[in-house]
Design an enzyme around this catalytic site. Structure first.
Site, mmCIF file in Angstrom:
data_model
loop_
_atom_site.group_PDB
_atom_site.id
_atom_site.type_symbol
_atom_site.label_atom_id
_atom_site.label_comp_id
_atom_site.label_asym_id
_atom_site.label_seq_id
_atom_site.Cartn_x
_atom_site.Cartn_y
_atom_site.Cartn_z
ATOM 1 N N SER A 102 6.950 -6.293 -11.320
ATOM 2 C CA SER A 102 8.283 -6.703 -10.862
ATOM 3 C C SER A 102 9.323 -5.999 -11.728
ATOM 4 O O SER A 102 8.991 -5.089 -12.497
ATOM 5 C CB SER A 102 8.434 -8.221 -10.960
ATOM 6 O OG SER A 102 8.266 -8.630 -12.311
ATOM 7 N N PRO A 156 2.640 -1.814 -8.425
ATOM 8 C CA PRO A 156 3.810 -2.162 -9.229
ATOM 9 C C PRO A 156 3.834 -3.640 -9.598
ATOM 10 O O PRO A 156 3.304 -4.482 -8.868
ATOM 11 C CB PRO A 156 4.974 -1.821 -8.297
ATOM 12 C CG PRO A 156 4.420 -2.083 -6.925
ATOM 13 C CD PRO A 156 2.960 -1.683 -6.994
ATOM 14 N N ASN A 191 12.620 -5.904 -1.945
ATOM 15 C CA ASN A 191 11.771 -5.506 -3.072
ATOM 16 C C ASN A 191 11.642 -3.989 -3.210
ATOM 17 O O ASN A 191 10.849 -3.505 -4.011
ATOM 18 C CB ASN A 191 10.385 -6.145 -2.967
ATOM 19 C CG ASN A 191 9.647 -5.732 -1.701
ATOM 20 O OD1 ASN A 191 10.193 -5.059 -0.824
ATOM 21 N ND2 ASN A 191 8.388 -6.138 -1.597
ATOM 22 N N GLU A 217 12.638 3.548 -9.820
ATOM 23 C CA GLU A 217 12.544 3.253 -11.250
ATOM 24 C C GLU A 217 12.250 4.500 -12.068
ATOM 25 O O GLU A 217 11.565 5.425 -11.611
ATOM 26 C CB GLU A 217 11.433 2.224 -11.513
ATOM 27 C CG GLU A 217 11.769 0.825 -11.029
ATOM 28 C CD GLU A 217 10.711 -0.204 -11.380
ATOM 29 O OE1 GLU A 217 11.032 -1.406 -11.281
ATOM 30 O OE2 GLU A 217 9.581 0.175 -11.741
ATOM 31 N N ASN A 234 1.456 -0.888 3.918
ATOM 32 C CA ASN A 234 1.582 -1.625 5.192
ATOM 33 C C ASN A 234 1.237 -0.641 6.297
ATOM 34 O O ASN A 234 2.118 0.082 6.770
ATOM 35 C CB ASN A 234 3.025 -2.115 5.431
ATOM 36 C CG ASN A 234 3.396 -3.331 4.615
ATOM 37 O OD1 ASN A 234 2.620 -3.806 3.810
ATOM 38 N ND2 ASN A 234 4.593 -3.820 4.816
ATOM 39 N N SER A 289 3.717 -1.838 -14.488
ATOM 40 C CA SER A 289 3.145 -1.333 -13.249
ATOM 41 C C SER A 289 1.970 -0.436 -13.622
ATOM 42 O O SER A 289 1.828 -0.029 -14.777
ATOM 43 C CB SER A 289 4.183 -0.543 -12.445
ATOM 44 O OG SER A 289 5.268 -1.367 -12.058
ATOM 45 N N HIS A 343 -1.247 -4.511 -3.460
ATOM 46 C CA HIS A 343 -0.112 -3.582 -3.391
ATOM 47 C C HIS A 343 0.949 -3.891 -4.432
ATOM 48 O O HIS A 343 1.967 -3.208 -4.500
ATOM 49 C CB HIS A 343 0.510 -3.601 -1.995
ATOM 50 C CG HIS A 343 1.486 -4.715 -1.728
ATOM 51 N ND1 HIS A 343 1.209 -6.036 -2.004
ATOM 52 C CD2 HIS A 343 2.738 -4.694 -1.194
ATOM 53 C CE1 HIS A 343 2.252 -6.772 -1.651
ATOM 54 N NE2 HIS A 343 3.192 -5.997 -1.158
#
Length: 408
Positions: A315, A313, A171, A175, A282, A320, A337
């Site tokens: 997908s 965000p 993932n 972008e 994380n 986002s 997240h």
């Protein structure tokens, strides 16, 4: 403060779980994982579940686990410091070329991505010969890493400098996005790469061995922990802190190289960091909540303290959000997240076709092949529902829609 959006899941023999999941799907396996974590004897107050919550390894993705006197390595996971980086530029949509495939190709050349499995060949997702700025950046981390590697030699064999400034797979993405005013943003998602994976895996296994040596039986072996004050606790805190710094620097280097690539395609001079955000989702850190000093582990959750900027965000084919935290104490000042998976990668591959993916990513310059079906937008929860469920955790500052997406 807006109306509270959480429900409470009582847990027999444990603390409650406060869940910001109204209007979004939650698997029963994720609920079971949350209950297992809530029964650990050192949890402080309650566990918080974000609206993107879904089943993970050990700890649930989309969970916030506060502890006192112990730390659970699997509650951070193996992609230590994974997170987001976003920067607003001075470019507008009208400054972009009619065809965006040149921008995508330029980014793909500038940022190593993907992964080559097998021996004897260089991983295509790493640097063969790291560029000078990457080598210089690595020097800011190398001394601390050497100290860790002297204690734990297995770490020295992992990719580190060759993965600094690289994307990875799954993932993770780079972008190009447009906001509500057609301003151009660059947004990317990655973590601590190979070295973070080795650190996380090594210490998770070390915690399991400690549990067996001390005859501590757990409802889930992945909830193995280090008691505070032990050597392994201190070493893990040092190692995870280093990996989080590596991850933040990794995103920073990718952003530098992406902006440089953009400048090669767009000849108009532009500013690259009108607004810049670099945040983990994380990670673990010491914080103060409800008047107590605690260890907060966020696995698939972003800190959303009052006024703090964050990134949520969607997908490959959805919106986002750039957000500002509301500092909600019940969530331990956290938010989701991302959208969160609604199904496993294997299920997405079974259920959707390339044609489905092409339709879902219409208007986005991105990969549209069978190898990214597991990342298709339909494999994720609706981002609009996720945002609605956490209206008391964050306020939306900017809404972004991607026009270019680079995946490994």
């Amino acid at each position: 403060m807006c109306e509270r959006h959480f429900d409470v899941m009582p847990v027999d023999g444990g603390v409650p779980v406060k869940m910001w999941t109204r209007g979004v799907q939650v698997e029963e396996t994720a609920r079971a994982q949350l209950r297992a974590a809530a029964r650990m004897p050192f949890i402080f107050g309650h566990v918080a579940a974000m609206p993107d919550v879904h089943t993970g390894i050990g700890a649930t993705v989309g969970s916030v686990i506060p502890t006192r006197g112990a730390i659970i390595p699997a509650a951070v996971g193996v992609d230590i410091g994974c997170g987001m980086c976003a920067a607003q530029t001075t470019l507008m949509a009208s400054d972009l070329p009619d065809s965006l495939d040149g921008i995508r190709s330029a980014i793909e050349r500038a940022v190593p991505h993907g992964r080559t499995v097998g021996r004897g060949t260089r991983d295509k997702g790493s640097w063969g010969d790291p560029p000078p700025d990457v080598v210089a950046a690595w020097q800011t981390l190398s001394e601390r890493f050497q100290r860790l590697a002297e204690k734990y030699p297995a770490l020295a064999r992992a990719n580190h400098v060759t993965h600094l400034g690289t994307l990875g797979t799954g993932n993770h993405f780079v972008e190009l996005c447009l906001d509500e005013a057609d301003r151009v943003w660059v947004m990317l998602h990655s973590g601590s790469r190979g070295i973070g994976n080795v650190i996380g895996t090594h210490f998770i296994e070390l915690a399991k061995k400690d549990m067996r040596r001390w005859f501590i039986n757990l409802p889930d072996e992945d909830l193995a922990y280090f008691p505070e004050g032990t050597d392994h606790f201190n070493d893990y805190v040092e190692a995870v802190g280093w990996a989080q710094d590596f991850a933040a620097l990794n995103r920073r280097m990718m952003m530098v190289h992406t902006m440089a690539a953009l400048g090669k395609v767009i000849t108009k001079p532009f500013g690259a960091e009108v607004q810049a955000i670099n945040c983990h989702h994380n990670y673990v850190r010491r914080e103060r909540h409800f008047g107590q000093n605690v260890i907060v582990t966020r696995k698939g959750a972003v800190r959303a303290g009052a006024g703090e900027m964050g990134i949520i965000p969607g997908s490959m084919g959805t919106r986002s959000y750039i957000v500002r935290g509301r500092g909600n104490p019940d969530s331990f000042e956290s938010c989701s997240h991302g959208a969160g998976r609604s199904m496993s990668r294997n299920e997405a591959r079974r259920r959707f076709t390339v044609a489905d993916h092409v339709r879902a990513t219409e208007g986005v310059e991105c990969r549209k092949d069978a190898d990214v079906i597991d990342e298709t937008p339909m494999a994720y929860k609706p981002i609009e529902a996720v945002m609605a469920a956490q209206a008391d955790l964050v306020e939306i500052v900017h809404t972004l829609k991607q026009v270019v997406c680079v995946k490994g």
